[in-house]
Design a protein around this motif. Structure first.
Motif, PDB file in Angstrom:
ATOM      1  N   ARG A 256     -36.512  17.610 -51.463  1.00  0.00           N
ATOM      2  CA  ARG A 256     -37.471  16.477 -51.976  1.00  0.00           C
ATOM      3  C   ARG A 256     -38.270  17.089 -53.323  1.00  0.00           C
ATOM      4  O   ARG A 256     -38.444  17.264 -54.785  1.00  0.00           O
ATOM      5  CB  ARG A 256     -38.673  16.391 -51.265  1.00  0.00           C
TER       6      ARG A 256
ATOM      7  N   ASN B  29     -37.929   6.749 -55.607  1.00  0.00           N
ATOM      8  CA  ASN B  29     -38.221   6.503 -54.183  1.00  0.00           C
ATOM      9  C   ASN B  29     -37.532   8.101 -53.749  1.00  0.00           C
ATOM     10  O   ASN B  29     -36.482   8.638 -54.583  1.00  0.00           O
ATOM     11  CB  ASN B  29     -37.862   6.434 -52.767  1.00  0.00           C
ATOM     12  N   HIS B  30     -37.285   9.318 -52.752  1.00  0.00           N
ATOM     13  CA  HIS B  30     -36.416  10.201 -52.090  1.00  0.00           C
ATOM     14  C   HIS B  30     -36.805  10.593 -50.375  1.00  0.00           C
ATOM     15  O   HIS B  30     -37.016   9.924 -50.786  1.00  0.00           O
ATOM     16  CB  HIS B  30     -36.910  11.870 -52.547  1.00  0.00           C
ATOM     17  N   CYS B  31     -35.428  10.510 -50.550  1.00  0.00           N
ATOM     18  CA  CYS B  31     -35.128  10.663 -48.970  1.00  0.00           C
ATOM     19  C   CYS B  31     -34.673  11.868 -48.159  1.00  0.00           C
ATOM     20  O   CYS B  31     -33.325  11.883 -48.554  1.00  0.00           O
ATOM     21  CB  CYS B  31     -33.566   9.384 -48.537  1.00  0.00           C
ATOM     22  N   GLU B  32     -35.597  12.498 -47.750  1.00  0.00           N
ATOM     23  CA  GLU B  32     -35.020  13.991 -47.349  1.00  0.00           C
ATOM     24  C   GLU B  32     -33.878  14.460 -46.347  1.00  0.00           C
ATOM     25  O   GLU B  32     -33.701  14.675 -46.674  1.00  0.00           O
ATOM     26  CB  GLU B  32     -35.911  14.603 -46.962  1.00  0.00           C
TER      27      GLU B  32
ATOM     28  N   ASP C 155     -32.020   8.933 -44.673  1.00  0.00           N
ATOM     29  CA  ASP C 155     -32.871   7.481 -43.657  1.00  0.00           C
ATOM     30  C   ASP C 155     -33.149   6.937 -45.053  1.00  0.00           C
ATOM     31  O   ASP C 155     -33.477   6.962 -45.908  1.00  0.00           O
ATOM     32  CB  ASP C 155     -33.501   8.185 -43.022  1.00  0.00           C
ATOM     33  N   LEU C 156     -32.839   5.623 -44.550  1.00  0.00           N
ATOM     34  CA  LEU C 156     -33.101   4.785 -45.276  1.00  0.00           C
ATOM     35  C   LEU C 156     -34.750   4.059 -44.856  1.00  0.00           C
ATOM     36  O   LEU C 156     -35.233   3.845 -44.273  1.00  0.00           O
ATOM     37  CB  LEU C 156     -32.944   3.366 -44.694  1.00  0.00           C
ATOM     38  N   ASN C 157     -36.256   4.886 -45.782  1.00  0.00           N
ATOM     39  CA  ASN C 157     -36.918   4.413 -45.559  1.00  0.00           C
ATOM     40  C   ASN C 157     -37.849   3.536 -45.344  1.00  0.00           C
ATOM     41  O   ASN C 157     -37.764   2.822 -45.988  1.00  0.00           O
ATOM     42  CB  ASN C 157     -37.657   6.237 -45.708  1.00  0.00           C
TER      43      ASN C 157
ATOM     44  N   THR D 152     -33.973   4.038 -55.830  1.00  0.00           N
ATOM     45  CA  THR D 152     -34.170   4.760 -54.426  1.00  0.00           C
ATOM     46  C   THR D 152     -32.565   5.641 -54.802  1.00  0.00           C
ATOM     47  O   THR D 152     -31.541   4.544 -55.729  1.00  0.00           O
ATOM     48  CB  THR D 152     -34.893   3.885 -53.812  1.00  0.00           C
TER      49      THR D 152
ATOM     50  N   CYS E 234     -27.671  13.400 -47.135  1.00  0.00           N
ATOM     51  CA  CYS E 234     -27.495  12.308 -46.255  1.00  0.00           C
ATOM     52  C   CYS E 234     -26.770  13.085 -45.366  1.00  0.00           C
ATOM     53  O   CYS E 234     -26.145  14.074 -45.339  1.00  0.00           O
ATOM     54  CB  CYS E 234     -26.191  11.415 -47.571  1.00  0.00           C
TER      55      CYS E 234
END
Length: 350
Positions: free
Chosen positions: A152, A185-188, A191-193, A208, A233
């Motif tokens: 991130r 958005n960022h998903c470290e 995950d679908l946060n 996202t 991912c």
């Protein structure tokens, strides 16, 4: 319906009150603790017919559940960072899994796939547009950025170098989202946060990562949100940080250059959330699934209890021994050792 006790993070538990339950008791806590059956009965003030143990992103805190005399449901949200959860879930009658692509991890010898239910994140009842707040920021990311989130940090640094209008902040996200023309958005961990649902529930125009877990089945790209290639991912090919950041920049710039499209997307996102993705929708789906399970399989609790010893031996013992060692400083070691022996929970110590 019947009487339900929800222990752990509240999630959509408040919305259960409108779903036909005779009684709903809730208990959240922040101290190091474990709970057996008698503890839970005291907390609820009644013997629950249904128990939900909701993820708190900490060690398992309800012990002896494999032999509890009520229907039991484990609710996993953070399976992307807790590999022990699928083993623990084998002690339950059913399991809610927030991350769809992890459902197969939870299906096992004692918890069949048909009782592992996908329950994605949602927007909170108080997420909504703030029309009186002026949009004075081009793009905002609201969330934690530190050394524990290296992907991130690298992603946002590259995005920020190309988008001087990017603001990376923490704080009350609803007001911040209302001020932004575009929310990033960022998903470290891939995950679908919750940030996806929270931003859309505020009527924001969201960019996202294109992760799995059902994102593009719940929402349509170009209509409800815009996506960029994920740099993190769970499986399969992922873009590099540089490629992901560059695509995200391109998506944000397009929306900034086309404000009418961004506003239209925010309205469509909000409508989609209001129609299907708020806490009340998850509570309703859960209640229906439990009702159907009890009607279809009235002996499910008796059958699970008859296998309690095998579940403990094959699925729980090693995780409990691990936690007995890992949590020694909390004074909980003896509880986990007792649970591994089958001496914590219904008839044993608590």
């Amino acid at each position: 319906m019947q009487r339900l006790l929800w222990i752990g993070s509240p999630f959509f538990s408040d919305a259960l009150s409108s779903c036909g339950w005779d009684a709903v008791a809730r208990h959240n806590f922040e101290h190091a603790a474990v709970f057996g059956w008698h503890d839970l009965v005291c907390i609820a003030g009644f013997e629950p017919d249904v128990l939900v143990v909701a993820d708190k992103s900490r060690a398992p805190f309800v012990l002896g559940v494999e032999d509890f005399p009520c229907l039991t449901v484990f609710y996993s949200v953070d399976s992307h960072i807790h590999s022990w959860q699928p083993y623990y879930a084998q002690a339950f009658d059913a399991c809610l899994v927030s991350l769809r692509d992890h459902q197969n991890r939870f299906a096992g010898a004692y918890l069949p796939a048909e009782r592992v239910w996908w329950s994605p994140a949602f927007a909170w009842p108080y997420d909504g547009p703030e029309p009186d707040i002026a949009k004075d920021m081009d793009c905002v990311f609201v969330g934690t950025v530190n050394a524990n989130l290296p992907q991130r940090a690298a992603f946002l640094e590259r995005v920020g170098a190309q988008l001087p209008g990017l603001r990376v902040v923490t704080g009350a996200y609803r007001e911040l989202y209302a001020r932004a023309r575009v929310v990033l958005n960022h998903c470290e961990h891939g995950d679908l946060n919750f940030r996806v649902f929270e931003a859309m529930g505020c009527g924001s125009c969201l960019v996202t990562p294109r992760i799995g877990h059902g994102l593009t089945d719940l929402f349509r790209e170009g209509e409800h949100l815009r996506c960029y290639a994920a740099d993190t991912c769970d499986s399969g090919a992922c873009a590099s940080v540089e490629a992901a950041a560059d695509e995200a920049v391109a998506q944000v710039r397009h929306l900034l250059d086309h404000p009418a499209e961004a506003e239209r997307m925010g309205r469509a996102a909000l409508e989609c959330i209001d129609n299907a993705h708020r806490a009340v929708h998850r509570a309703g789906s859960f209640s229906s699934a439990v009702r159907e399970l009890l009607a279809r399989d009235p002996h499910i609790v008796t059958r699970r209890r008859s296998k309690a010893g095998a579940v403990r031996k094959e699925c729980l013992r090693l995780p409990y021994l691990h936690w007995a060692e890992a949590l020694g400083a909390t004074g909980l070691s003896e509880a986990y050792l007792a649970a591994a022996r089958g001496e914590f929970g219904l008839a044993g110590q608590s």
